[in-house]
Write an enzyme that holds these catalytic residues in place. Sequence first.
Site, mmCIF file in Angstrom:
data_model
loop_
_atom_site.group_PDB
_atom_site.id
_atom_site.type_symbol
_atom_site.label_atom_id
_atom_site.label_comp_id
_atom_site.label_asym_id
_atom_site.label_seq_id
_atom_site.Cartn_x
_atom_site.Cartn_y
_atom_site.Cartn_z
ATOM 1 N N TYR A 129 11.549 1.819 -0.149
ATOM 2 C CA TYR A 129 10.725 0.602 -0.031
ATOM 3 C C TYR A 129 9.469 0.707 -0.898
ATOM 4 C CZ TYR A 129 7.402 -2.702 1.956
ATOM 5 O OH TYR A 129 6.456 -3.685 2.106
ATOM 6 N N SER A 144 0.824 -1.219 0.000
ATOM 7 C CA SER A 144 0.000 0.000 0.000
ATOM 8 C C SER A 144 0.854 1.263 0.000
ATOM 9 C CB SER A 144 -0.889 0.019 1.238
ATOM 10 O OG SER A 144 -0.095 0.200 2.398
HETATM 11 C C1 UD2 Z 1 4.256 0.223 5.251
HETATM 12 C C2 UD2 Z 1 3.042 0.008 4.360
HETATM 13 C C3 UD2 Z 1 2.487 -1.409 4.556
HETATM 14 C C4 UD2 Z 1 3.574 -2.473 4.426
HETATM 15 C C5 UD2 Z 1 4.688 -2.127 5.392
HETATM 16 C C6 UD2 Z 1 5.845 -3.109 5.359
HETATM 17 C C7 UD2 Z 1 2.051 2.250 4.275
HETATM 18 C C8 UD2 Z 1 0.865 3.092 4.601
HETATM 19 N N1 UD2 Z 1 1.994 0.970 4.683
HETATM 20 O O1 UD2 Z 1 3.811 0.203 6.584
HETATM 21 O O2 UD2 Z 1 1.464 -1.633 3.626
HETATM 22 O O3 UD2 Z 1 4.041 -2.550 3.110
HETATM 23 O O4 UD2 Z 1 5.207 -0.803 5.092
HETATM 24 O O5 UD2 Z 1 6.870 -2.707 6.226
HETATM 25 O O6 UD2 Z 1 2.985 2.713 3.659
HETATM 26 N N2 UD2 Z 1 5.176 3.793 14.276
HETATM 27 C C9 UD2 Z 1 5.180 4.336 15.551
HETATM 28 N N3 UD2 Z 1 5.937 3.711 16.508
HETATM 29 C C10 UD2 Z 1 6.663 2.590 16.255
HETATM 30 C C11 UD2 Z 1 6.649 2.049 14.953
HETATM 31 C C12 UD2 Z 1 5.886 2.677 13.978
HETATM 32 O O7 UD2 Z 1 4.548 5.362 15.819
HETATM 33 O O8 UD2 Z 1 7.329 2.092 17.186
HETATM 34 C C13 UD2 Z 1 4.329 4.434 13.266
HETATM 35 C C14 UD2 Z 1 5.011 4.735 11.947
HETATM 36 O O9 UD2 Z 1 5.677 5.978 11.971
HETATM 37 C C15 UD2 Z 1 3.799 4.704 11.002
HETATM 38 C C16 UD2 Z 1 2.867 3.659 11.623
HETATM 39 O O10 UD2 Z 1 3.289 3.518 12.974
HETATM 40 O O11 UD2 Z 1 3.155 5.945 11.001
HETATM 41 C C17 UD2 Z 1 2.950 2.294 10.962
HETATM 42 O O12 UD2 Z 1 4.333 1.944 10.847
HETATM 43 P P1 UD2 Z 1 4.765 0.466 10.408
HETATM 44 O O13 UD2 Z 1 6.248 0.429 10.378
HETATM 45 O O14 UD2 Z 1 4.051 -0.538 11.220
HETATM 46 O O15 UD2 Z 1 4.167 0.329 8.956
HETATM 47 P P2 UD2 Z 1 4.116 1.341 7.677
HETATM 48 O O16 UD2 Z 1 2.894 2.163 7.771
HETATM 49 O O17 UD2 Z 1 5.428 1.967 7.446
#
Ligand code: UD2
Length: 314
Positions: free
Chosen positions: A144, A121
């Site tokens: 990524y 996504s």
């Molecule tokens: C991205 C993709 C997802 C998938 C994933 C694989 C988006 C919207 N989603 O996830 O589909 O491909 O990458 O890795 O791009 N966060 C905190 N505290 C923490 C860790 C994370 O606040 O300790 C926040 C982070 O800044 C983000 C949200 O949580 O806003 C989700 O982070 P994530 O690393 O779980 O996943 P995301 O959204 O990068």
Amino acid sequence: MNPTIVTGGAGFIGSALVRALLATGVERVTVIDNLLSGKLENLDEVRDRVDFRHADIRDYSAIAPLIKNAGRVFHLAAIPSVPRSITEPVPSHESNIDGTFNVLRAASESRAGRVVYAASSSAYGDTEVLPKTESMAPNPKSPYALQKLVGEYYASVFAQCYGLETVSLRFFNVFGPRQDPSSPYSGVLSLFMKHLLARTAPTIFGDGEQSRDFTYVEDVAALCIKASLAPAATVSGKVYNAGNGGRFTLNETWRALCAIEGVKIQPLFAEPRAGDVRHSQADIAAAVRDLGHAPQFTFEDGLRRTLDWYRANA
Ligand code: UD2
């Protein structure tokens, strides 16, 4: 015999897919995994029906013989994480782009059956409109996101130029049992669960008002299988959202988890993360129409099941 292949099958999503395939009547599954982030123990329950091959998708000569004559290939192996791709762009580029090319090439050259590709996504980046539909122009914000998008384009081009059947599924923030919370790059829900059970404060990057379409892992596994069976004339070469269709902020999510546990813990807040998408929500209409997508788990169901798993396995 045309083996069913799952690359990344020892990972948290891949192993859920392996279990789902075996539960739907497939007799054996071949897993290709380099165990970089995957773990053999994720396959413990099904080890006697899994042919495990320790191989890296970056190594064409190692994986091509394994993919030869495959009936279906589920390509989930990748180095995930937006921040990891920013701090370590080379390995994530090599796995996510070169590795995906190798899988597609191996499948195409050996006339394998359909390849279902785990896209992301993150390809959408920030859009003005929610939910995000497949017809929107991609706008990747991180290495990524770009790498995963290139994989989709490659899958579509292999379908057009070489007649390989492919379907790309844009996974939206998948969560569930076995997601590994041990790395700073771990998915946010696995980290939230770890902190909740330890009664410690999680760190939220930014103001916590960013939102995600958190999707339970078993729903994604079921959709992968549907994507491998849908009529080629309708789906081959295409890209579909693999989400739940809902959207929750991190603040709401942490509060919901605290409510489930009956505790009150204030999170810590830190600077927003580079490359972070602000809001994410899937329009799942196309996946429902063409693939029969039918998510079974509400967000709260998923949270409770996942929390139960961490409680029992921490
Ligand atoms: C991205 C993709 C997802 C998938 C994933 C694989 C988006 C919207 N989603 O996830 O589909 O491909 O990458 O890795 O791009 N966060 C905190 N505290 C923490 C860790 C994370 O606040 O300790 C926040 C982070 O800044 C983000 C949200 O949580 O806003 C989700 O982070 P994530 O690393 O779980 O996943 P995301 O959204 O990068």
